[in-house]
Design a protein around this motif. Structure first.
Motif, PDB file in Angstrom:
ATOM      1  N   SER A   1      16.200  -4.168  -8.384  1.00  0.00           N
ATOM      2  CA  SER A   1      15.098  -3.316  -7.932  1.00  0.00           C
ATOM      3  C   SER A   1      15.193  -1.956  -8.608  1.00  0.00           C
ATOM      4  O   SER A   1      16.155  -1.656  -9.304  1.00  0.00           O
ATOM      5  N   ASP A   2      14.166  -1.138  -8.370  1.00  0.00           N
ATOM      6  CA  ASP A   2      14.283   0.253  -8.782  1.00  0.00           C
ATOM      7  C   ASP A   2      15.119   0.960  -7.712  1.00  0.00           C
ATOM      8  O   ASP A   2      15.580   0.337  -6.764  1.00  0.00           O
ATOM      9  N   ARG A   3      15.323   2.229  -7.843  1.00  0.00           N
ATOM     10  CA  ARG A   3      16.217   2.942  -6.916  1.00  0.00           C
ATOM     11  C   ARG A   3      15.430   3.536  -5.743  1.00  0.00           C
ATOM     12  O   ARG A   3      15.518   4.706  -5.444  1.00  0.00           O
ATOM     13  N   ASN A   4      14.656   2.726  -5.071  1.00  0.00           N
ATOM     14  CA  ASN A   4      13.922   3.170  -3.901  1.00  0.00           C
ATOM     15  C   ASN A   4      14.845   3.011  -2.697  1.00  0.00           C
ATOM     16  O   ASN A   4      15.227   1.894  -2.331  1.00  0.00           O
ATOM     17  N   LEU A   5      15.219   4.134  -2.088  1.00  0.00           N
ATOM     18  CA  LEU A   5      16.216   4.099  -1.015  1.00  0.00           C
ATOM     19  C   LEU A   5      15.733   3.329   0.215  1.00  0.00           C
ATOM     20  O   LEU A   5      16.530   2.642   0.858  1.00  0.00           O
ATOM     21  N   ALA A   6      14.455   3.421   0.540  1.00  0.00           N
ATOM     22  CA  ALA A   6      13.938   2.663   1.689  1.00  0.00           C
ATOM     23  C   ALA A   6      14.082   1.169   1.438  1.00  0.00           C
ATOM     24  O   ALA A   6      14.483   0.412   2.322  1.00  0.00           O
ATOM     25  N   PHE A   7      13.780   0.737   0.211  1.00  0.00           N
ATOM     26  CA  PHE A   7      13.933  -0.680  -0.129  1.00  0.00           C
ATOM     27  C   PHE A   7      15.401  -1.090  -0.075  1.00  0.00           C
ATOM     28  O   PHE A   7      15.748  -2.126   0.491  1.00  0.00           O
ATOM     29  N   MET A   8      16.264  -0.279  -0.680  1.00  0.00           N
ATOM     30  CA  MET A   8      17.685  -0.614  -0.727  1.00  0.00           C
ATOM     31  C   MET A   8      18.281  -0.700   0.674  1.00  0.00           C
ATOM     32  O   MET A   8      19.070  -1.605   0.965  1.00  0.00           O
ATOM     33  N   ASN A   9      17.911   0.219   1.560  1.00  0.00           N
ATOM     34  CA  ASN A   9      18.416   0.189   2.937  1.00  0.00           C
ATOM     35  C   ASN A   9      17.898  -1.031   3.692  1.00  0.00           C
ATOM     36  O   ASN A   9      18.641  -1.672   4.439  1.00  0.00           O
ATOM     37  N   THR A  10      16.630  -1.367   3.496  1.00  0.00           N
ATOM     38  CA  THR A  10      16.057  -2.545   4.141  1.00  0.00           C
ATOM     39  C   THR A  10      16.729  -3.810   3.617  1.00  0.00           C
ATOM     40  O   THR A  10      17.059  -4.722   4.387  1.00  0.00           O
TER      41      THR A  10
ATOM     42  N   SER B   1       0.826  -1.211   0.000  1.00  0.00           N
ATOM     43  CA  SER B   1       0.000   0.000   0.000  1.00  0.00           C
ATOM     44  C   SER B   1       0.862   1.263   0.000  1.00  0.00           C
ATOM     45  O   SER B   1       0.467   2.284  -0.559  1.00  0.00           O
ATOM     46  N   PHE B   2       2.030   1.186   0.618  1.00  0.00           N
ATOM     47  CA  PHE B   2       2.968   2.315   0.648  1.00  0.00           C
ATOM     48  C   PHE B   2       4.388   1.781   0.550  1.00  0.00           C
ATOM     49  O   PHE B   2       4.686   0.716   1.070  1.00  0.00           O
ATOM     50  N   GLU B   3       5.262   2.544  -0.092  1.00  0.00           N
ATOM     51  CA  GLU B   3       6.671   2.156  -0.190  1.00  0.00           C
ATOM     52  C   GLU B   3       7.414   2.699   1.032  1.00  0.00           C
ATOM     53  O   GLU B   3       8.171   3.649   0.957  1.00  0.00           O
ATOM     54  N   LYS B   4       7.152   2.073   2.164  1.00  0.00           N
ATOM     55  CA  LYS B   4       7.748   2.468   3.440  1.00  0.00           C
ATOM     56  C   LYS B   4       8.618   1.331   3.957  1.00  0.00           C
ATOM     57  O   LYS B   4       8.410   0.164   3.626  1.00  0.00           O
ATOM     58  N   THR B   5       9.577   1.674   4.795  1.00  0.00           N
ATOM     59  CA  THR B   5      10.533   0.708   5.329  1.00  0.00           C
ATOM     60  C   THR B   5       9.837  -0.482   5.984  1.00  0.00           C
ATOM     61  O   THR B   5      10.202  -1.633   5.731  1.00  0.00           O
ATOM     62  N   ASN B   6       8.825  -0.237   6.826  1.00  0.00           N
ATOM     63  CA  ASN B   6       8.145  -1.357   7.504  1.00  0.00           C
ATOM     64  C   ASN B   6       7.467  -2.286   6.518  1.00  0.00           C
ATOM     65  O   ASN B   6       7.447  -3.500   6.729  1.00  0.00           O
ATOM     66  N   ASN B   7       6.907  -1.750   5.449  1.00  0.00           N
ATOM     67  CA  ASN B   7       6.284  -2.601   4.432  1.00  0.00           C
ATOM     68  C   ASN B   7       7.333  -3.431   3.699  1.00  0.00           C
ATOM     69  O   ASN B   7       7.111  -4.612   3.406  1.00  0.00           O
ATOM     70  N   PHE B   8       8.471  -2.821   3.392  1.00  0.00           N
ATOM     71  CA  PHE B   8       9.548  -3.558   2.733  1.00  0.00           C
ATOM     72  C   PHE B   8      10.095  -4.645   3.653  1.00  0.00           C
ATOM     73  O   PHE B   8      10.404  -5.747   3.204  1.00  0.00           O
ATOM     74  N   LYS B   9      10.215  -4.348   4.945  1.00  0.00           N
ATOM     75  CA  LYS B   9      10.686  -5.368   5.896  1.00  0.00           C
ATOM     76  C   LYS B   9       9.750  -6.562   5.894  1.00  0.00           C
ATOM     77  O   LYS B   9      10.193  -7.707   5.882  1.00  0.00           O
ATOM     78  N   TRP B  10       8.450  -6.307   5.920  1.00  0.00           N
ATOM     79  CA  TRP B  10       7.471  -7.396   5.915  1.00  0.00           C
ATOM     80  C   TRP B  10       7.633  -8.249   4.657  1.00  0.00           C
ATOM     81  O   TRP B  10       7.712  -9.474   4.734  1.00  0.00           O
ATOM     82  N   ALA B  11       7.679  -7.596   3.499  1.00  0.00           N
ATOM     83  CA  ALA B  11       7.772  -8.328   2.225  1.00  0.00           C
ATOM     84  C   ALA B  11       9.083  -9.111   2.137  1.00  0.00           C
ATOM     85  O   ALA B  11       9.087 -10.284   1.733  1.00  0.00           O
ATOM     86  N   LEU B  12      10.184  -8.490   2.534  1.00  0.00           N
ATOM     87  CA  LEU B  12      11.484  -9.167   2.439  1.00  0.00           C
ATOM     88  C   LEU B  12      11.592 -10.316   3.440  1.00  0.00           C
ATOM     89  O   LEU B  12      12.251 -11.314   3.164  1.00  0.00           O
ATOM     90  N   ARG B  13      10.948 -10.182   4.601  1.00  0.00           N
ATOM     91  CA  ARG B  13      10.917 -11.302   5.545  1.00  0.00           C
ATOM     92  C   ARG B  13      10.229 -12.509   4.921  1.00  0.00           C
ATOM     93  O   ARG B  13      10.692 -13.639   5.059  1.00  0.00           O
ATOM     94  N   LYS B  14       9.117 -12.254   4.220  1.00  0.00           N
ATOM     95  CA  LYS B  14       8.381 -13.344   3.565  1.00  0.00           C
ATOM     96  C   LYS B  14       9.233 -14.004   2.484  1.00  0.00           C
ATOM     97  O   LYS B  14       9.259 -15.235   2.369  1.00  0.00           O
TER      98      LYS B  14
END
Length: 95
Positions: A41-50, A11-24
């Motif tokens: 990936s694309d260059r989404n910094l929150a995703f890259m940091n997670t 729903s949002f490109e936020k760190t907590n959402n990326f953490k959930w998806a990457l954990r799965k």
């Protein structure tokens, strides 16, 4: 060889959402005792940091589709075969 192993619609490109998806995704890999060496990936910094914190030994590469899309968005006129050739050279030299 490149292939997709997972998709996540968030729903949002936020760190907590990326953490959930990457954990799965990580759980799926761990079931087979395997971890990905490269993730595109694309260059989404929150995703890259997670990604850096969850897949320590993996390399994050930028997706060619998103690079080309960003180049076109900026109004830079480059023939698509030229941009791919240049980027493939950069990837080959850096690897």
């Amino acid at each position: 060889m490149t292939f997709d192993v997972a998709f996540a619609y968030l729903s949002f490109e936020k760190t907590n959402n990326f953490k959930w998806a990457l954990r799965k995704v990580k759980v799926l890999f761990m079931k087979n005792n395997v971890l990905s060496h490269v993730i595109a990936s694309d260059r989404n910094l929150a995703f890259m940091n997670t990604l850096e914190t969850m897949f320590l030994s993996s390399t994050n590469l930028l997706c060619m589709f998103h690079i080309n899309k960003n180049v076109n968005t900026k109004g830079i006129r480059v023939k698509s075969d030229n941009i791919y050739g240049c980027l493939e050279t950069i990837v080959a030299v850096s690897g």
